[in-house]
Design a protein around this motif. Structure first.
Motif, PDB file in Angstrom:
ATOM      1  N   LYS A 140       0.859  -1.180   0.000  1.00 37.49           N
ATOM      2  CA  LYS A 140       0.000   0.000   0.000  1.00 37.49           C
ATOM      3  C   LYS A 140       0.894   1.229   0.000  1.00 37.49           C
ATOM      4  O   LYS A 140       1.767   1.377   0.851  1.00 37.49           O
ATOM      5  N   ASP A 141       0.688   2.103  -0.967  1.00 37.15           N
ATOM      6  CA  ASP A 141       1.551   3.279  -1.121  1.00 37.15           C
ATOM      7  C   ASP A 141       1.646   4.088   0.168  1.00 37.15           C
ATOM      8  O   ASP A 141       0.625   4.417   0.789  1.00 37.15           O
ATOM      9  N   GLY A 142       2.883   4.359   0.572  1.00 39.52           N
ATOM     10  CA  GLY A 142       3.126   5.189   1.742  1.00 39.52           C
ATOM     11  C   GLY A 142       2.978   4.481   3.069  1.00 39.52           C
ATOM     12  O   GLY A 142       3.211   5.083   4.121  1.00 39.52           O
ATOM     13  N   GLU A 143       2.604   3.209   3.053  1.00 42.10           N
ATOM     14  CA  GLU A 143       2.385   2.482   4.304  1.00 42.10           C
ATOM     15  C   GLU A 143       3.685   1.862   4.824  1.00 42.10           C
ATOM     16  O   GLU A 143       4.454   1.287   4.067  1.00 42.10           O
ATOM     17  N   THR A 144       3.923   1.995   6.124  1.00 41.00           N
ATOM     18  CA  THR A 144       5.113   1.407   6.742  1.00 41.00           C
ATOM     19  C   THR A 144       4.782   0.627   8.009  1.00 41.00           C
ATOM     20  O   THR A 144       5.652  -0.026   8.575  1.00 41.00           O
ATOM     21  N   ARG A 145       3.512   0.679   8.456  1.00 46.38           N
ATOM     22  CA  ARG A 145       3.165   0.131   9.768  1.00 46.38           C
ATOM     23  C   ARG A 145       2.443  -1.216   9.679  1.00 46.38           C
ATOM     24  O   ARG A 145       1.703  -1.569  10.596  1.00 46.38           O
ATOM     25  N   TYR A 146       2.649  -1.960   8.630  1.00 46.88           N
ATOM     26  CA  TYR A 146       1.953  -3.244   8.462  1.00 46.88           C
ATOM     27  C   TYR A 146       2.012  -4.061   9.752  1.00 46.88           C
ATOM     28  O   TYR A 146       3.060  -4.146  10.393  1.00 46.88           O
ATOM     29  N   ASN A 147       0.865  -4.670  10.097  1.00 50.40           N
ATOM     30  CA  ASN A 147       0.808  -5.367  11.384  1.00 50.40           C
ATOM     31  C   ASN A 147      -0.176  -6.536  11.308  1.00 50.40           C
ATOM     32  O   ASN A 147      -1.275  -6.404  10.791  1.00 50.40           O
TER      33      ASN A 147
END
Length: 209
Positions: free
Chosen positions: A92-99
């Protein structure tokens, strides 16, 4: 004939315990029978929106991540086992917090939980250990010597071994967490939904004797 049978029995007794049973394919059917959605926390109630689906063609279980925080719990209680699973996040563009995560030896409603964390910052064991008559939070992130998790869109491989009072997590072929003194000797497997699209495949369970 007696000699042959005796030799066969001796050889069988020498096999490693981990190979005593054939692996079970845990991919749910399309109607998710045998699995139950459990809200996190357990008292919050299940979101009416079902965010889990099975892609039969690719043999993949997909969580859209848009139906609230919950476990998808495998309904068979287990003791000692080895669980293998592949997982990946949808980019997902700009996403860094995948959990997300994989729960092991969960209590039936998830109040007590041990989790193999899935996230781009790394994979490790954390949760709440039941020991000495009470619950104590733990987090083995500091034990993780390297981040072995691949970027979103790429598949990762977990091997989780639960045996006696020990849980070990291997990520893409290397051990990253080793927890001892585990108080829960039986429990449930759960796959976590926590707001991000994630896919699971090659869910293989080997029950240890």
């Amino acid at each position: 004939m007696k000699i042959f049978i005796t030799v066969a029995l001796i050889l069988a007794s020498c096999l490693p315990a981990a190979f005593a049973a054939d692996p079970i394919d845990l991919l749910p059917p399309e109607n998710l029978q045998g699995w139950t959605r459990i809200p996190i926390p357990a008292i919050s109630g299940v979101n009416p929106k079902v965010q889990w689906r099975v892609d039969a063609a690719s043999k993949t279980l997909i969580c859209a991540g848009d139906g609230g925080h919950e476990w998808l719990r495998y309904d068979k209680e287990l003791s000692d086992f080895v669980l293998e699973a592949d997982w990946r996040f949808a980019p997902k563009d700009g996403e860094t917090r995948y959990n997300s995560g994989i729960g092991i030896r969960l209590s039936k409603m998830g109040e007590i939980w041990y989790q193999a964390q899935t996230g781009l910052a790394g994979a490790y064991l954390f949760g709440q250990n039941f020991a000495d008559g009470g619950l104590k939070s733990f987090n083995l992130k500091a034990q993780m010597k390297e981040n072995r998790v691949k970027p979103a869109g790429e598949w990762n491989h977990f091997e989780i071994r639960c045996e006696g009072d020990r849980i070990t997590l291997s990520v893409n072929g290397e051990v990253v967490s080793d927890l001892t003194g585990v108080g829960m000797r039986r429990g449930y497997i759960g796959l976590e939904a926590e707001g991000y699209e994630i896919a699971f495949r090659n869910l293989k369970l080997r029950v240890l004797p």
